[in-house]
Scaffold this motif. Structure first.
Motif, PDB file in Angstrom:
ATOM      1  N   ASP A  98       0.818  -1.218   0.000  1.00 27.98           N
ATOM      2  CA  ASP A  98       0.000   0.000   0.000  1.00 27.98           C
ATOM      3  C   ASP A  98       0.849   1.264   0.000  1.00 27.98           C
ATOM      4  O   ASP A  98       0.667   2.164  -0.821  1.00 27.98           O
ATOM      5  N   TRP A  99       1.764   1.350   0.949  1.00 23.40           N
ATOM      6  CA  TRP A  99       2.449   2.605   1.208  1.00 23.40           C
ATOM      7  C   TRP A  99       3.652   2.831   0.310  1.00 23.40           C
ATOM      8  O   TRP A  99       4.098   3.968   0.148  1.00 23.40           O
ATOM      9  N   ILE A 100       4.208   1.766  -0.267  1.00 21.42           N
ATOM     10  CA  ILE A 100       5.411   1.918  -1.086  1.00 21.42           C
ATOM     11  C   ILE A 100       5.189   1.415  -2.511  1.00 21.42           C
ATOM     12  O   ILE A 100       5.378   2.153  -3.470  1.00 21.42           O
ATOM     13  N   MET A 101       4.782   0.151  -2.654  1.00 25.99           N
ATOM     14  CA  MET A 101       4.692  -0.418  -4.000  1.00 25.99           C
ATOM     15  C   MET A 101       3.607   0.268  -4.832  1.00 25.99           C
ATOM     16  O   MET A 101       3.732   0.340  -6.062  1.00 25.99           O
ATOM     17  N   SER A 102       2.566   0.793  -4.187  1.00 24.79           N
ATOM     18  CA  SER A 102       1.483   1.393  -4.977  1.00 24.79           C
ATOM     19  C   SER A 102       1.849   2.755  -5.561  1.00 24.79           C
ATOM     20  O   SER A 102       1.075   3.302  -6.357  1.00 24.79           O
ATOM     21  N   VAL A 103       3.004   3.328  -5.211  1.00 19.27           N
ATOM     22  CA  VAL A 103       3.438   4.534  -5.920  1.00 19.27           C
ATOM     23  C   VAL A 103       3.844   4.174  -7.346  1.00 19.27           C
ATOM     24  O   VAL A 103       3.920   5.037  -8.215  1.00 19.27           O
ATOM     25  N   ASP A 104       4.139   2.895  -7.585  1.00 15.97           N
ATOM     26  CA  ASP A 104       4.369   2.333  -8.923  1.00 15.97           C
ATOM     27  C   ASP A 104       3.240   1.343  -9.217  1.00 15.97           C
ATOM     28  O   ASP A 104       3.453   0.131  -9.227  1.00 15.97           O
ATOM     29  N   PRO A 105       2.022   1.803  -9.432  1.00 15.89           N
ATOM     30  CA  PRO A 105       0.865   0.892  -9.464  1.00 15.89           C
ATOM     31  C   PRO A 105       0.857  -0.082 -10.629  1.00 15.89           C
ATOM     32  O   PRO A 105       0.095  -1.042 -10.614  1.00 15.89           O
ATOM     33  N   HIS A 106       1.682   0.141 -11.654  1.00 17.16           N
ATOM     34  CA  HIS A 106       1.755  -0.799 -12.770  1.00 17.16           C
ATOM     35  C   HIS A 106       2.760  -1.922 -12.512  1.00 17.16           C
ATOM     36  O   HIS A 106       2.837  -2.860 -13.303  1.00 17.16           O
ATOM     37  N   TRP A 107       3.525  -1.820 -11.442  1.00 16.05           N
ATOM     38  CA  TRP A 107       4.584  -2.790 -11.154  1.00 16.05           C
ATOM     39  C   TRP A 107       4.255  -3.538  -9.870  1.00 16.05           C
ATOM     40  O   TRP A 107       3.636  -3.004  -8.954  1.00 16.05           O
ATOM     41  N   PHE A 108       4.669  -4.786  -9.805  1.00  9.11           N
ATOM     42  CA  PHE A 108       4.497  -5.534  -8.567  1.00  9.11           C
ATOM     43  C   PHE A 108       5.577  -6.593  -8.442  1.00  9.11           C
ATOM     44  O   PHE A 108       6.172  -7.017  -9.434  1.00  9.11           O
ATOM     45  N   SER A 109       5.829  -6.989  -7.200  1.00  5.63           N
ATOM     46  CA  SER A 109       6.781  -8.055  -6.906  1.00  5.63           C
ATOM     47  C   SER A 109       6.236  -8.843  -5.725  1.00  5.63           C
ATOM     48  O   SER A 109       5.871  -8.263  -4.696  1.00  5.63           O
ATOM     49  N   THR A 110       6.166 -10.161  -5.867  1.00  5.44           N
ATOM     50  CA  THR A 110       5.659 -10.992  -4.779  1.00  5.44           C
ATOM     51  C   THR A 110       6.645 -11.086  -3.619  1.00  5.44           C
ATOM     52  O   THR A 110       6.289 -11.552  -2.535  1.00  5.44           O
ATOM     53  N   LEU A 111       7.865 -10.632  -3.834  1.00  4.82           N
ATOM     54  CA  LEU A 111       8.906 -10.665  -2.805  1.00  4.82           C
ATOM     55  C   LEU A 111       9.006  -9.351  -2.036  1.00  4.82           C
ATOM     56  O   LEU A 111       9.768  -9.236  -1.077  1.00  4.82           O
ATOM     57  N   PHE A 112       8.218  -8.364  -2.429  1.00  9.08           N
ATOM     58  CA  PHE A 112       8.424  -7.012  -1.947  1.00  9.08           C
ATOM     59  C   PHE A 112       8.195  -6.875  -0.435  1.00  9.08           C
ATOM     60  O   PHE A 112       8.925  -6.150   0.243  1.00  9.08           O
ATOM     61  N   GLY A 113       7.185  -7.569   0.084  1.00  5.30           N
ATOM     62  CA  GLY A 113       6.919  -7.477   1.522  1.00  5.30           C
ATOM     63  C   GLY A 113       8.082  -7.962   2.359  1.00  5.30           C
ATOM     64  O   GLY A 113       8.462  -7.338   3.366  1.00  5.30           O
ATOM     65  N   TRP A 114       8.702  -9.066   1.966  1.00  8.22           N
ATOM     66  CA  TRP A 114       9.877  -9.576   2.677  1.00  8.22           C
ATOM     67  C   TRP A 114      11.060  -8.630   2.533  1.00  8.22           C
ATOM     68  O   TRP A 114      11.843  -8.445   3.473  1.00  8.22           O
ATOM     69  N   TYR A 115      11.193  -8.035   1.360  1.00  9.06           N
ATOM     70  CA  TYR A 115      12.298  -7.115   1.107  1.00  9.06           C
ATOM     71  C   TYR A 115      12.217  -5.902   2.040  1.00  9.06           C
ATOM     72  O   TYR A 115      13.212  -5.512   2.662  1.00  9.06           O
ATOM     73  N   VAL A 116      11.026  -5.316   2.149  1.00  9.36           N
ATOM     74  CA  VAL A 116      10.838  -4.171   3.040  1.00  9.36           C
ATOM     75  C   VAL A 116      11.035  -4.595   4.497  1.00  9.36           C
ATOM     76  O   VAL A 116      11.634  -3.866   5.297  1.00  9.36           O
ATOM     77  N   PHE A 117      10.555  -5.790   4.823  1.00  6.67           N
ATOM     78  CA  PHE A 117      10.740  -6.298   6.188  1.00  6.67           C
ATOM     79  C   PHE A 117      12.219  -6.391   6.544  1.00  6.67           C
ATOM     80  O   PHE A 117      12.636  -5.986   7.635  1.00  6.67           O
ATOM     81  N   ALA A 118      13.028  -6.936   5.645  1.00  7.45           N
ATOM     82  CA  ALA A 118      14.456  -7.071   5.925  1.00  7.45           C
ATOM     83  C   ALA A 118      15.099  -5.721   6.166  1.00  7.45           C
ATOM     84  O   ALA A 118      15.951  -5.567   7.053  1.00  7.45           O
ATOM     85  N   SER A 119      14.701  -4.713   5.401  1.00  4.29           N
ATOM     86  CA  SER A 119      15.259  -3.376   5.551  1.00  4.29           C
ATOM     87  C   SER A 119      14.894  -2.784   6.903  1.00  4.29           C
ATOM     88  O   SER A 119      15.756  -2.224   7.598  1.00  4.29           O
ATOM     89  N   MET A 120      13.631  -2.900   7.299  1.00  2.00           N
ATOM     90  CA  MET A 120      13.228  -2.320   8.585  1.00  2.00           C
ATOM     91  C   MET A 120      13.790  -3.137   9.754  1.00  2.00           C
ATOM     92  O   MET A 120      14.115  -2.579  10.801  1.00  2.00           O
ATOM     93  N   PHE A 121      13.945  -4.450   9.577  1.00  2.00           N
ATOM     94  CA  PHE A 121      14.439  -5.297  10.662  1.00  2.00           C
ATOM     95  C   PHE A 121      15.889  -4.964  10.982  1.00  2.00           C
ATOM     96  O   PHE A 121      16.255  -4.771  12.149  1.00  2.00           O
ATOM     97  N   VAL A 122      16.738  -4.886   9.954  1.00  2.00           N
ATOM     98  CA  VAL A 122      18.149  -4.602  10.206  1.00  2.00           C
ATOM     99  C   VAL A 122      18.332  -3.165  10.680  1.00  2.00           C
ATOM    100  O   VAL A 122      19.198  -2.888  11.527  1.00  2.00           O
ATOM    101  N   SER A 123      17.511  -2.241  10.188  1.00  2.00           N
ATOM    102  CA  SER A 123      17.606  -0.855  10.656  1.00  2.00           C
ATOM    103  C   SER A 123      17.230  -0.759  12.127  1.00  2.00           C
ATOM    104  O   SER A 123      17.880  -0.048  12.908  1.00  2.00           O
ATOM    105  N   GLY A 124      16.167  -1.467  12.520  1.00  2.00           N
ATOM    106  CA  GLY A 124      15.754  -1.452  13.916  1.00  2.00           C
ATOM    107  C   GLY A 124      16.798  -2.041  14.834  1.00  2.00           C
ATOM    108  O   GLY A 124      17.110  -1.479  15.902  1.00  2.00           O
ATOM    109  N   ILE A 125      17.361  -3.181  14.466  1.00  2.00           N
ATOM    110  CA  ILE A 125      18.395  -3.821  15.289  1.00  2.00           C
ATOM    111  C   ILE A 125      19.624  -2.919  15.400  1.00  2.00           C
ATOM    112  O   ILE A 125      20.242  -2.821  16.469  1.00  2.00           O
TER     113      ILE A 125
END
Length: 440
Positions: free
Chosen positions: A240-267
């Motif tokens: 919703d908040w990130i991938m939909s700024v490119d509404p013609h594009w999608f990736s089924t891996l995107f949720g995990w990708y964003v999770f990894a970024s926020m997880f390592v940043s938080g740690i």
């Protein structure tokens, strides 16, 4: 009890003031008309050696000008929206970046609770202090989303009914990508995350004051249930908040990708704040083994992030499907330096610096690596959002720096203020003694 020093408090307020001034400059400097936008682009091109055409080129352009007038008009309007989006996008990138740090810490905290880890209870108060930012950070994100729905900006093109009317693909997604449902989902995500944070914090404090482990057991059950909720809602949030700024594009891996970024940043932020507090004498029982474990997570999740980044990139690039590969074509062509720079900062740098076990115990080394990792993941968020919202009209200037300063100052102020609300070391956690004796 931790005391919020006046120096740190004043410093965070100064950062917020400078950031607010920078963001203000960004908003007042946007073009007010398409003609003004064209002048700004022309002036920018002239300043970089562009805009100088030969007489033959000008004549050729004049001859084809009438035939392409409609296309030129659409292009000019597109550039106008991009320039007006820039301060909004800069604010949104910074707001999301600091919010995702708090959300990544919340996930890490829930994992520690649900797994009943014995090494980490001494760090629980630090994590709870960081997750306190979920409330103001979430409110700011929600307000930006509301203003987007009200057409105060053009970051989410699917919110424009005229665009949707001429786009069959967006019409097909209208059942999910519509403003009302979008805001309902955002409120649901934020409400669930904040609810768990507040309940878990309350149970954590109650455990210190109790004579049994009832609150600890309740916290375990809440944490286990929350992780299921989080894994679903975090993925939907990234769509919703990130991938939909490119509404013609999608990736089924995107949720995990964003999770990894926020997880390592938080740690990374947990490690940096823990090191700071220990240096001030507030966490006497935290030792080098705790820092070593946090640094191991920084190293491991950086490798995990790289695995997801490469998996997404390689499959899309190799398949070479036009609807998918354009995502990376634009970023490599228009954002080459930040695109490849953030890969180096998020993978090569932590790989080389944190692979050695001894370096993970050196506090200043962990902090230095952490700063680079955080800058790299800011660029990661920047690369995810900016190409779709501002295109070629990007730069890292006053609006972007101002937004980082403002939200960075707000993050520091809110987190360290929250740390003053309770003792920094839990007293009745069943694993507190194991955490104190954690050495290897």
């Amino acid at each position: 009890m931790y005391t919020f020093s006046n120096r740190l408090k004043i410093g965070s307020l100064i950062l917020m003031a400078l950031g607010l001034f920078g963001m203000g400059i960004g908003f007042v400097s946007v073009p007010s008309s398409i003609e003004e936008a064209k002048e700004m682009v022309a002036a920018h091109d002239d300043g970089h050696g562009g805009g100088h055409e030969t007489a033959a080129t000008e004549q050729a352009h004049a001859e084809s000008g009438h035939a392409e007038a409609g296309h030129a008009s659409e292009h000019d309007e597109h550039v106008y929206h991009q320039l007006r989006n820039r301060p909004w996008s800069a604010m949104y990138v910074a707001a999301f970046f600091f919010f995702m740090i708090a959300l990544g810490v919340l996930a890490f905290y829930a994992v520690q609770r649900a797994s009943q880890a014995g090494w980490s209870p001494l760090l629980f108060r630090v994590m709870e202090g960081i997750t306190a930012y979920l409330v103001p950070g979430g409110i700011i994100i929600f307000v930006i989303l509301i203003l987007s729905v009200l057409h105060m900006n053009h970051m989410f093109v699917w919110m424009d009914s005229e665009v949707v009317a001429h786009d069959e693909l967006l019409q097909g997604k209208a059942g999910y990508l519509n403003p009302t449902f979008f805001l309902i989902r955002a409120a649901f995500f934020l409400g669930g995350w904040i609810l768990y944070r507040e309940v878990s914090r309350k149970l954590s404090l109650a455990q210190d004051a109790s004579n049994d482990n009832a609150s600890f057991k309740k916290n375990f059950r809440w944490s286990a249930g929350f992780l299921v909720f989080y894994l679903v809602t975090e993925s939907m949030m990234s769509w919703d908040w990130i991938m939909s700024v490119d509404p013609h594009w999608f990736s089924t891996l995107f949720g995990w990708y964003v999770f990894a970024s926020m997880f390592v940043s938080g740690i990374t932020v947990i490690a940096m704040i823990t090191i700071y507090l220990k240096s001030r004498g507030y966490l006497p029982d935290v030792n080098d083994s705790h820092i070593h474990d946090l640094a191991k997570f920084m190293f491991g999740i950086s490798i995990f992030w790289t695995y997801l980044w490469f998996g997404q990139f390689m499959l899309i690039w190799y398949a070479n499907i036009p609807e998918e590969v354009t995502y990376f074509v634009q970023r490599i062509d228009q954002y080459r330096l930040p695109f490849f720079g953030m890969i180096a900062m998020n993978f090569i740098f932590p790989l080389l610096l944190l692979m050695n076990s001894d370096y993970k115990r050196v506090n200043w080394f962990v902090v230095m690596t952490g700063i680079v990792v955080l800058l790299g993941h800011y660029l990661d968020v920047f690369i995810m959002i900016m190409p779709a919202t501002v295109g070629e009209q990007w730069s890292i200037g006053i609006p972007e720096i101002g937004a980082v300063l403002f939200f960075g100052g707000a993050f520091i102020f809110w987190v360290f203020r929250a740390l003053t609300k309770a003792p920094l070391q839990p007293s009745r956690n069943p694993f507190i003694e194991e955490s104190r004796q954690f050495h290897y």
